[in-house]
Scaffold this motif. Structure first.
Motif, short mmCIF file in Angstrom:
data_model
loop_
_atom_site.label_atom_id
_atom_site.label_comp_id
_atom_site.label_asym_id
_atom_site.label_seq_id
_atom_site.Cartn_x
_atom_site.Cartn_y
_atom_site.Cartn_z
N MET A 84 -2.78 -8.60 1.76
CA MET A 84 -3.30 -9.53 2.75
C MET A 84 -2.78 -10.94 2.48
O MET A 84 -2.85 -11.44 1.35
CB MET A 84 -4.84 -9.54 2.70
CG MET A 84 -5.49 -10.42 3.76
SD MET A 84 -5.53 -9.64 5.40
CE MET A 84 -6.81 -8.40 5.12
N THR A 85 -2.22 -11.57 3.52
CA THR A 85 -1.83 -12.97 3.38
C THR A 85 -3.09 -13.84 3.39
O THR A 85 -4.16 -13.39 3.77
CB THR A 85 -0.90 -13.40 4.51
OG1 THR A 85 -1.62 -13.35 5.75
CG2 THR A 85 0.33 -12.51 4.59
N MET B 221 0.86 -1.19 0.00
CA MET B 221 0.00 0.00 0.00
C MET B 221 0.88 1.22 0.00
O MET B 221 1.85 1.30 0.73
CB MET B 221 -0.89 0.01 1.23
CG MET B 221 -1.85 1.20 1.27
SD MET B 221 -2.85 1.19 2.75
CE MET B 221 -1.65 1.66 3.97
N SER B 222 0.54 2.18 -0.80
CA SER B 222 1.28 3.43 -0.80
C SER B 222 0.31 4.58 -0.93
O SER B 222 -0.80 4.43 -1.41
CB SER B 222 2.29 3.46 -1.94
OG SER B 222 1.64 3.36 -3.17
N LEU B 223 0.72 5.71 -0.45
CA LEU B 223 -0.11 6.90 -0.52
C LEU B 223 0.07 7.51 -1.88
O LEU B 223 1.15 7.88 -2.26
CB LEU B 223 0.32 7.89 0.56
CG LEU B 223 0.14 7.37 1.99
CD1 LEU B 223 0.79 8.31 2.96
CD2 LEU B 223 -1.32 7.19 2.30
N GLY B 224 -1.01 7.59 -2.64
CA GLY B 224 -0.86 8.03 -4.01
C GLY B 224 -1.90 9.02 -4.44
O GLY B 224 -2.71 9.49 -3.67
N ASP B 225 -1.90 9.32 -5.73
CA ASP B 225 -2.84 10.30 -6.23
C ASP B 225 -4.03 9.63 -6.91
O ASP B 225 -4.73 10.24 -7.70
CB ASP B 225 -2.14 11.25 -7.21
CG ASP B 225 -1.41 10.52 -8.30
OD1 ASP B 225 -0.64 11.18 -9.01
OD2 ASP B 225 -1.63 9.31 -8.44
N LYS C 273 -12.94 -2.95 1.80
CA LYS C 273 -12.37 -3.19 0.48
C LYS C 273 -11.02 -3.90 0.56
O LYS C 273 -10.67 -4.72 -0.29
CB LYS C 273 -12.24 -1.89 -0.29
CG LYS C 273 -12.01 -2.06 -1.79
CD LYS C 273 -12.06 -0.72 -2.49
CE LYS C 273 -13.48 -0.18 -2.53
NZ LYS C 273 -14.37 -0.97 -3.42
N VAL C 274 -10.21 -3.57 1.58
CA VAL C 274 -8.90 -4.22 1.71
C VAL C 274 -8.96 -5.44 2.62
O VAL C 274 -7.92 -6.06 2.90
CB VAL C 274 -7.84 -3.23 2.24
CG1 VAL C 274 -7.65 -2.09 1.26
CG2 VAL C 274 -8.19 -2.70 3.63
N ARG D 220 -4.05 3.99 -2.08
CA ARG D 220 -4.56 3.10 -3.10
C ARG D 220 -4.11 1.68 -2.80
O ARG D 220 -3.06 1.47 -2.19
CB ARG D 220 -4.07 3.50 -4.48
CG ARG D 220 -2.57 3.55 -4.59
CD ARG D 220 -2.19 3.98 -5.99
NE ARG D 220 -0.81 4.36 -6.04
CZ ARG D 220 0.21 3.53 -6.03
NH1 ARG D 220 -0.01 2.24 -5.96
NH2 ARG D 220 1.45 3.96 -6.07
N THR D 221 -4.89 0.71 -3.18
CA THR D 221 -4.51 -0.68 -3.05
C THR D 221 -4.72 -1.35 -4.38
O THR D 221 -5.82 -1.38 -4.92
CB THR D 221 -5.38 -1.39 -1.99
OG1 THR D 221 -5.20 -0.72 -0.74
CG2 THR D 221 -4.97 -2.85 -1.86
N ARG D 222 -3.67 -1.87 -4.99
CA ARG D 222 -3.79 -2.52 -6.28
C ARG D 222 -4.27 -3.95 -6.10
O ARG D 222 -3.80 -4.65 -5.22
CB ARG D 222 -2.44 -2.50 -6.98
CG ARG D 222 -1.96 -1.11 -7.34
CD ARG D 222 -0.58 -1.18 -7.91
NE ARG D 222 -0.11 0.16 -8.27
CZ ARG D 222 1.14 0.43 -8.57
NH1 ARG D 222 2.06 -0.51 -8.56
NH2 ARG D 222 1.50 1.65 -8.89
#
Length: 284
Positions: free
Chosen positions: A217-218, A1-5, A171-172, A27-29
């Protein structure tokens, strides 16, 4: 997870500098699954033997160079080459300054009032701001009070509460307390690769932190498996109450290298690594 635009939630309108209400967004890909589970996948096809030979030779050369550098000892100081000169010659060279000796609420604190100090603060704060703890409603207020300037703490806490709301946690795959399902582990770890102070004054500074990290998530049936990311965080900091604190921050993707030829680990291996390997206090 990273803080993005791009991502879930809205912490405010986007400013001219690319920040979102001073917080950035998260965002979470969700990578596509192609046959079988996402963990324990097969290793990619082998490269040619010539590439392997070149790689081995390259590693040996680097090791020899590293040993030679370490054995130089204090020769540079004897020749009048100061530590400051060495730092300026390479952006990611260590300054030689010792890391902070104290923590508040588990977060490093008491950074030196210097350019090296503010870079150390930015690196450690980047780790905290993209961590699994920031998603926990009970832990978030303590993090915000420790990391941010007191004048901005209340505003930032409200913004982060809106971003990391129940819909985002669902969602995550986390519950309303930010906890993973029983038997699973939510991973969000950031590792600074280097820092750069792009602007420094006695009371304010802007620092870029180049980071890599793992998040997801594992669990063998996870729709959000643990993967890696590369990004750069830009933090605006202020010297206040005897320490460096964050005014605002933003994030952009990269620089990212070519992915290595690594065998994908199992979910259990990832969970075990997260439990057994602790983090660091980062010093410039």
């Amino acid at each position: 997870m990273s803080l993005g635009d791009d991502g879930y939630g809205d912490a405010g309108s986007r400013g001219d500098d690319g920040t979102y209400g001073g917080t950035g967004q998260t965002r979470t890909r969700l990578p596509e699954q192609q046959g079988g589970g996402v963990y324990g996948g097969a290793r990619r096809g082998r490269q040619s033997s010539s590439r392997s030979l070149v790689t081995v030779v390259g590693v040996v050369v680097l090791l020899i160079a590293a040993i030679a550098f370490a054995n130089r000892g204090g020769d540079d100081s004897e020749n009048g080459d100061s530590g400051k000169d060495r730092v300026e010659s390479a952006a990611t060279a260590p300054s030689g300054q010792q890391p902070v000796g104290s923590k508040t609420g588990g977060i490093p604190s008491g950074f030196p009032h210097s350019e090296q100090g503010v870079e150390s603060a930015a690196a450690n704060y980047a780790v905290v701001l993209v961590s699994a703890d920031i998603l926990k409603p009970a832990r978030r207020p303590e993090i915000v009070r420790q990391v941010f300037d007191a004048d901005k703490a209340s505003e930032l806490e409200r913004s982060l509460d809106q971003v990391y709301d129940k819909a985002f946690l669902d969602k995550v795959g986390l519950d309303e307390n930010g906890d993973a399902p029983k038997g699973d582990t939510y991973v969000s770890r950031t590792m600074p690769v280097g820092t750069k102070a792009t602007d420094y004054a006695d009371s304010t500074a802007t620092v870029e932190v180049w980071c890599t990290g793992v998040y997801g998530m594992t669990g063998e049936s996870s729709d959000n498996p643990v993967t890696s990311d590369w990004f750069t965080m830009t933090l605006q900091l202020r010297w206040t109450d005897g320490d460096w604190k964050v005014d605002s921050f933003s994030q952009k993707e990269g620089p990212a290298p070519v992915n290595g030829d690594n065998k994908v680990s199992t979910s259990d291996e990832i969970s075990k690594a997260v439990e057994e390997y602790g983090g660091f206090t980062y010093a410039r």
